[in-house]
Design a protein around this motif. Sequence first.
Motif, PDB file in Angstrom:
ATOM      1  N   GLY A 167       0.773  -1.237   0.000  1.00 55.73           N
ATOM      2  CA  GLY A 167       0.000   0.000   0.000  1.00 55.73           C
ATOM      3  C   GLY A 167       0.799   1.278   0.000  1.00 55.73           C
ATOM      4  O   GLY A 167       0.213   2.368  -0.047  1.00 55.73           O
ATOM      5  N   ILE A 168       2.126   1.194   0.068  1.00 53.97           N
ATOM      6  CA  ILE A 168       2.938   2.407   0.013  1.00 53.97           C
ATOM      7  C   ILE A 168       4.045   2.232  -1.016  1.00 53.97           C
ATOM      8  O   ILE A 168       4.518   1.121  -1.249  1.00 53.97           O
ATOM      9  N   THR A 169       4.441   3.337  -1.621  1.00 55.80           N
ATOM     10  CA  THR A 169       5.517   3.341  -2.601  1.00 55.80           C
ATOM     11  C   THR A 169       6.549   4.380  -2.196  1.00 55.80           C
ATOM     12  O   THR A 169       6.203   5.548  -1.985  1.00 55.80           O
ATOM     13  N   PRO A 170       7.834   3.989  -2.066  1.00 59.26           N
ATOM     14  CA  PRO A 170       8.882   4.968  -1.736  1.00 59.26           C
ATOM     15  C   PRO A 170       9.045   5.994  -2.857  1.00 59.26           C
ATOM     16  O   PRO A 170       8.472   5.846  -3.943  1.00 59.26           O
ATOM     17  N   PRO A 171       9.834   7.033  -2.632  1.00 57.02           N
ATOM     18  CA  PRO A 171      10.022   8.056  -3.665  1.00 57.02           C
ATOM     19  C   PRO A 171      10.510   7.462  -4.985  1.00 57.02           C
ATOM     20  O   PRO A 171      11.427   6.628  -4.995  1.00 57.02           O
TER      21      PRO A 171
ATOM     22  N   SER B 218       4.024   7.514  -1.460  1.00 57.17           N
ATOM     23  CA  SER B 218       2.718   7.485  -2.115  1.00 57.17           C
ATOM     24  C   SER B 218       1.902   6.392  -1.446  1.00 57.17           C
ATOM     25  O   SER B 218       2.370   5.252  -1.319  1.00 57.17           O
ATOM     26  N   VAL B 219       0.711   6.726  -1.002  1.00 59.58           N
ATOM     27  CA  VAL B 219      -0.130   5.800  -0.257  1.00 59.58           C
ATOM     28  C   VAL B 219      -1.333   5.423  -1.112  1.00 59.58           C
ATOM     29  O   VAL B 219      -2.059   6.302  -1.600  1.00 59.58           O
ATOM     30  N   ASP B 220      -1.550   4.136  -1.276  1.00 59.29           N
ATOM     31  CA  ASP B 220      -2.661   3.616  -2.072  1.00 59.29           C
ATOM     32  C   ASP B 220      -3.876   3.453  -1.164  1.00 59.29           C
ATOM     33  O   ASP B 220      -3.917   2.564  -0.305  1.00 59.29           O
ATOM     34  N   SER B 221      -4.877   4.306  -1.359  1.00 62.22           N
ATOM     35  CA  SER B 221      -6.065   4.269  -0.497  1.00 62.22           C
ATOM     36  C   SER B 221      -6.897   3.014  -0.717  1.00 62.22           C
ATOM     37  O   SER B 221      -7.762   2.689   0.115  1.00 62.22           O
ATOM     38  N   ALA B 222      -6.661   2.294  -1.806  1.00 65.54           N
ATOM     39  CA  ALA B 222      -7.363   1.029  -2.028  1.00 65.54           C
ATOM     40  C   ALA B 222      -6.806  -0.073  -1.135  1.00 65.54           C
ATOM     41  O   ALA B 222      -7.462  -1.105  -0.934  1.00 65.54           O
TER      42      ALA B 222
ATOM     43  N   LEU C  44      -1.582  14.819  -4.789  1.00 59.74           N
ATOM     44  CA  LEU C  44      -1.860  15.332  -3.454  1.00 59.74           C
ATOM     45  C   LEU C  44      -2.673  14.343  -2.635  1.00 59.74           C
ATOM     46  O   LEU C  44      -2.495  14.232  -1.414  1.00 59.74           O
ATOM     47  N   GLU C  45      -3.564  13.626  -3.272  1.00 61.67           N
ATOM     48  CA  GLU C  45      -4.376  12.645  -2.563  1.00 61.67           C
ATOM     49  C   GLU C  45      -3.518  11.523  -1.987  1.00 61.67           C
ATOM     50  O   GLU C  45      -3.797  10.993  -0.918  1.00 61.67           O
ATOM     51  N   ALA C  46      -2.437  11.170  -2.698  1.00 56.85           N
ATOM     52  CA  ALA C  46      -1.645  10.005  -2.312  1.00 56.85           C
ATOM     53  C   ALA C  46      -0.445  10.325  -1.436  1.00 56.85           C
ATOM     54  O   ALA C  46       0.044   9.449  -0.710  1.00 56.85           O
ATOM     55  N   VAL C  47       0.053  11.562  -1.456  1.00 58.88           N
ATOM     56  CA  VAL C  47       1.346  11.837  -0.837  1.00 58.88           C
ATOM     57  C   VAL C  47       1.260  11.897   0.690  1.00 58.88           C
ATOM     58  O   VAL C  47       0.314  12.447   1.270  1.00 58.88           O
ATOM     59  N   LEU C  48       2.248  11.298   1.324  1.00 58.45           N
ATOM     60  CA  LEU C  48       2.458  11.415   2.765  1.00 58.45           C
ATOM     61  C   LEU C  48       3.903  11.857   2.975  1.00 58.45           C
ATOM     62  O   LEU C  48       4.842  11.145   2.602  1.00 58.45           O
TER      63      LEU C  48
END
Length: 397
Positions: free
Chosen positions: A273-277, A293-297, A368-372
């Motif tokens: 559910g997460i992707t590094p830079p 990047s965070v996958d809300s699914a 913007l929706e995905a970034v942490l």
Amino acid sequence: MVSLPSDQDASGRTLGEAEIRLVAEAINSGTLTGTKGTFVKQLEQEFAQLLGVKYAYSCASGSAAVHVAIAAIDPEPGDEIVTTAITDMGALTPILYQGAIPVFADVDPRTWNVTAASIEQVLSDRTKAIIVTHLFGNPCEMTEIMALAQSRHIPVIEDCAQAFLATHNGQYVGAIGDIGCFSLQQGKHITTGEGGIVTTNDDALARRMFLFINKAWGYGDPQPDHYFLALNYRMSELQGAVAVAQLQKLPEIVQARRTTADQLTEQIQDLPGITPPWLDPRNTHSYWKYCLSVDSAVVPDGALGLAKRLKAEKGIFSAPRYIQKPAFQCEVFREQRTFGNSRFPFTLARPEAIDYSPEKYPGSFAGLEAVLVLPWNERYTIDHVNYIATSLGELLA
């Protein structure tokens, strides 16, 4: 819980005896203005040498640096400057102050950076300049952007506020475009609290930038005058002294950030559910922040939900979305609140240039929706990295 170093206090900063010694030297000299002292000039010479450019000039802030760059380009009222909507407002309002129209290009949601393709979509015969922001320390695709800009004879301003010593194809950002802009604000790679630097290899642009920082007064000219409308954006000797000491530490600061960032990437790259830079193989990242990047699914409530759990359960503060909305949705753009009730310079804009319909910016909204945004600084150790990685692993299990 492990307490992480913060760039908002001494725990995450490299300020120390060297800075104290040079500030004391400046105070004891009795000369605190950069026009008469030595530290500001030393900073400019050493920064130019480090980047490999002909000119570097210090100024009051990163926002001032962008303003100086735009003033050097000297747009006519109503000219357009292409930029990004995912940036600090201080990089956008100088465009309006110079009577130009910010035209927003979409971004690649993997990097949150503009691309040559997204810039090309919004160019017009009124485009006076392009501003590229190397967001979070990850360089834009400068080879393609410069080829596009040069084919149209459009100058490129690099906003490097978050990207000290980041490189593209082995060249430092800030030395690739026509002008580079840097910030020395509290949370940047090196800091003087507030402060900025502009760089260029172009003699004419350098002259305009030097003058604009100095109220357009021709210091050193045979018959100086105030040649055009300009401000006092000078840096003081106190800031210059701190910056000289900080600059000596910059290479090791950036390397420390890269080392720990690489360690975190290695530990979390297989978490669900997460992707590094994402990093273009032509680039080196300088990690102003570390962004997932965070996958809300996959992750409940996406980046916002993960941020809340990190804080509540692990004591790790982070920034979901980075900015809450694209800049063009802020009131200054949405309501055109500028100079009194005039709406200037929006009154000079093409309707297409100020059409902020969301469907034009799919990458910006998705990004913007995905970034942490995880805080990052040079004081992080492998123990801090292990704690963050373990925390993420437990929350995503």
